[in-house]
Design an enzyme around this catalytic site. Structure first.
Site, PDB file in Angstrom:
ATOM      1  CG  ASN A  18      -3.938  -4.473   3.357  1.00  0.00           C
ATOM      2  OD1 ASN A  18      -3.359  -4.434   2.280  1.00  0.00           O
ATOM      3  ND2 ASN A  18      -3.296  -4.408   4.509  1.00  0.00           N
ATOM      4  NE  ARG A  37      -2.048  -1.411   3.473  1.00  0.00           N
ATOM      5  CZ  ARG A  37      -2.356  -1.136   4.726  1.00  0.00           C
ATOM      6  NH1 ARG A  37      -3.499  -0.553   5.025  1.00  0.00           N
ATOM      7  NH2 ARG A  37      -1.540  -1.447   5.715  1.00  0.00           N
TER       8      ARG A  37
END
Length: 91
Positions: free
Chosen positions: A36, A18
């Protein structure tokens, strides 16, 4: 302006996917977000100039060095005019 939603599966959580995605998007001036998902995958939305969005989609096919991407699904969506790029919490 184009928009793509991607879902990445494999060993993609806990490997800085990320944050690296966010930094890469900012580098290419691509707006959107990444998060996520509870099933262990990562979902992201990329919005911007078609060439730059394509670069982010290709980046997601490999991810950061510690990731092992098994599959990437790409969906075309209507652009919303997003600004900036954020890491969102898991839904």
């Amino acid at each position: 302006m184009t928009r793509k939603r991607v879902v990445v599966t494999g060993e993609v959580q806990g490997v800085f996917f990320r944050d690296t995605c966010r930094r890469t998007a900012l580098e290419y001036r691509v707006a959107g977000w990444v998060r996520n998902l509870p099933d262990g995958s990562v979902e992201a939305v990329f919005e911007g100039e078609p060439h730059h969005v394509a670069i982010l989609v290709e980046w997601a096919r490999k991810g950061p060095p510690a990731a092992t991407v098994r599959d990437l699904s790409v969906m075309n969506e209507e652009a919303e005019g997003l600004e900036g790029f954020e890491v969102r919490p898991t839904p």
